[in-house]
Design an enzyme around this catalytic site. Structure first.
Site: not given
Ligand code: GLU
Length: 502
Positions: A261, A268-271
């Site tokens: 990101n 995979s996190k936040r997105q």
């Protein structure tokens, strides 16, 4: 962990005569951005060197399979425009291309390693392995198997096998630092044996592990270059040891850095949802997604890199620009807003192409029919095409055209009752409007002078017009509505109202 990376000129290692690459996903879920990136880079590499792109399904971990994942994976690749030369559906000379259908092949090969002393049967129980792990943690060491069964003699092994004691097969790691030259990272050195115990290559259920099946298949499928995610980099020295144990020449390896990101966190996190299907459902065009990925990891000509004004390239153009030596050895940051820029560019490109433009019109028709079932819809080709041209700089993806604000574009308003007094100025207005240029500034000036001339209250006249044109109480300005609808539709809607009010 001992590992260090050094940058080395690698261009000369990029060559091998026949290029055969593979994308080897495990069907444990759906294709996501990282997986598509690996598939794409392999594909571009193959196509830029007249090589073959192979899809191999690595499903040896039966406990993690997801039903339907193989079929969905192939549909996703197809949607993205990645053509498979050999694979489960396409076939090819080196099949089967699904590992669970190749168990007989692995069985034969494990015998080779057992016979030449590169592998051994291990009878350690899960309980013992667990104790080893706990003890290592207690003394603050990295848990690893202590290779105890290496020292069993052939007679002991024979007896245990004859007694039917469950066993797996382990590969004997070679001690010391192993080196190889990574196509992307340069020299890579790693002492596998110092960091892990001998790895299992065949589990007690008879299934091979990833490491073993992967090496055998890459060799038998004549894979020339392995391009895969950097998370596999520390496994590569181990794989090379296995090639040596078989006396095979390993392929060339290149590892693709992580995608991140913008704030450097894991993708995979936040997105949110990074499944390919999610982008497709949102109305992202395949080429937009491909350019989005390609623009963040390097590997292409200068003008497709980040700082330059983006252009949405076709697969052919990207293939011509691709050069493995240009892939960045640092993590690539995905800039979410660029995806929408690419989508807009792609919408424009499609509209400029007569065949693709036609398909787009059809796609919009279907989308609108599905979204507004039962409504009386305005979907003539000319109208849809005009709307698409109007939308190029205003929306980022086609489903944006279904928003409440823009419903009036597609749905003809229900007949609207107005008082006879209000109808008179509308009649005159329509006649005068016919002579106007439908452009926002001009229309606004025209509305003002018309209201003045006919002593109408500007606000309430606009309200009437808006209702007649769209059935909406709020939304875009009347001038903008007219601009969007075009002169013919605008006048037609106003005439319909006059007729209905007779
Ligand atoms: N099955 C592995 C994966 O899902 C493949 C790794 C490789 O390309 O060797 O990532």
């Amino acid at each position: 962990m001992q590992s260090f990376i050094q940058k080395t000129p690698i261009a000369r290692f990029c060559t091998k005569e026949t290029v055969r690459v593979r994308f080897a996903p495990s069907p444990t879920g759906f294709l996501h951005l990282g997986g598509l990136r690996t598939a794409l880079y392999n594909y571009f590499f193959a196509k830029s060197r007249n090589g073959a792109f192979i899809l191999r399904i690595e499903d040896t971990d039966q406990s993690r399979l997801v039903e339907g994942a193989i079929e969905q994976l192939q549909r996703d690749l197809d949607w993205a425009g990645v053509q498979i030369d050999e694979g489960p559906s396409t076939g090819g000379c080196y099949g089967p291309y699904i590992q669970s259908q190749r168990l007989h092949i692995y069985r034969g090969h494990v015998e080779t390693l057992l016979n030449n002393g590169s592998a051994y049967h291990c009878f350690c129980t899960e309980k013992r392995l667990e104790l080893l792990r706990r003890e290592a943690i207690r003394v603050r060491e990295v848990p690893k198997y202590d290779n105890r069964c290496r020292s069993l003699n052939p007679q002991e092994v024979g007896e245990k096998l004859a007694q039917g004691i469950p066993s797996c097969v382990r590969f004997k790691l070679v001690a010391g630092v192993q080196s190889y030259l990574d196509l992307i990272y340069g020299g890579f050195n790693y002492d596998v044996a110092a960091n892990e115990g001998d790895p299992v290559i065949v589990k007690s259920d008879g299934f091979p592990t990833y490491h073993f099946a992967n090496v055998i298949d890459d060799h038998l499928m004549k894979i020339s270059h392995v391009l895969r995610g950097v998370e596999w980099q520390i496994s590569t020295p181990k794989h090379i040891m296995m090639y040596r144990a078989f006396n095979w020449e390993p392929p060339l390896f290149g590892h693709l850095p992580l995608l991140m990101n913008p704030d450097g966190s894991k993708l995979s996190k936040r997105q949110g949802d990074i499944r390919i299907g999610h982008y497709r459902d949102q109305g992202i065009f395949p080429l937009a997604l491909i350019n989005f990925i390609a623009s963040s990891g390097g590997g292409f000509g200068k003008d497709s890199e980040q700082n330059v004004k983006p252009k949405c390239y076709t697969i052919g153009e990207l293939t011509r620009q691709f050069d493995v030596c240009r892939i960045n050895a640092h993590s690539g940051k995905l800039m979410p807003e660029r995806l929408f820029d690419f989508n807009r560019l792609e919408l424009k490109r499609k509209l400029e192409d007569s065949e693709e433009g036609e398909k787009l019109v059809e796609e919009v028709r279907e989308m609108v029919k599905k979204h507004f079932p039962g409504d009386s819809l305005q979907l003539g080709s000319e109208h849809v095409r005009n709307i698409l041209h109007w939308s190029v700089n205003r929306v980022t993806k086609l489903p944006d055209l279904l928003s409440d604000d823009l419903k009036f574009i597609w749905v003809s308003p229900k007949s609207y009752k107005i008082a006879e007094n209000d109808l008179v100025p509308i009649r005159i207005f329509v006649e005068k409007l016919d002579k106007q240029v439908l452009e926002r500034d001009n229309l606004n000036a025209f509305f003002k002078s018309f209201c003045k001339e006919h002593q109408l209250k500007f606000g309430s006249f606009m309200k009437t017009l808006r209702s007649l044109l769209s059935g909406l109480k709020e939304g875009p300005s009347v001038a903008e509505m007219m601009e969007i609808l075009g002169k013919e539709n605008t006048i037609e809607r106003l005439h319909a109202c006059i007729k209905n009010n007779k």
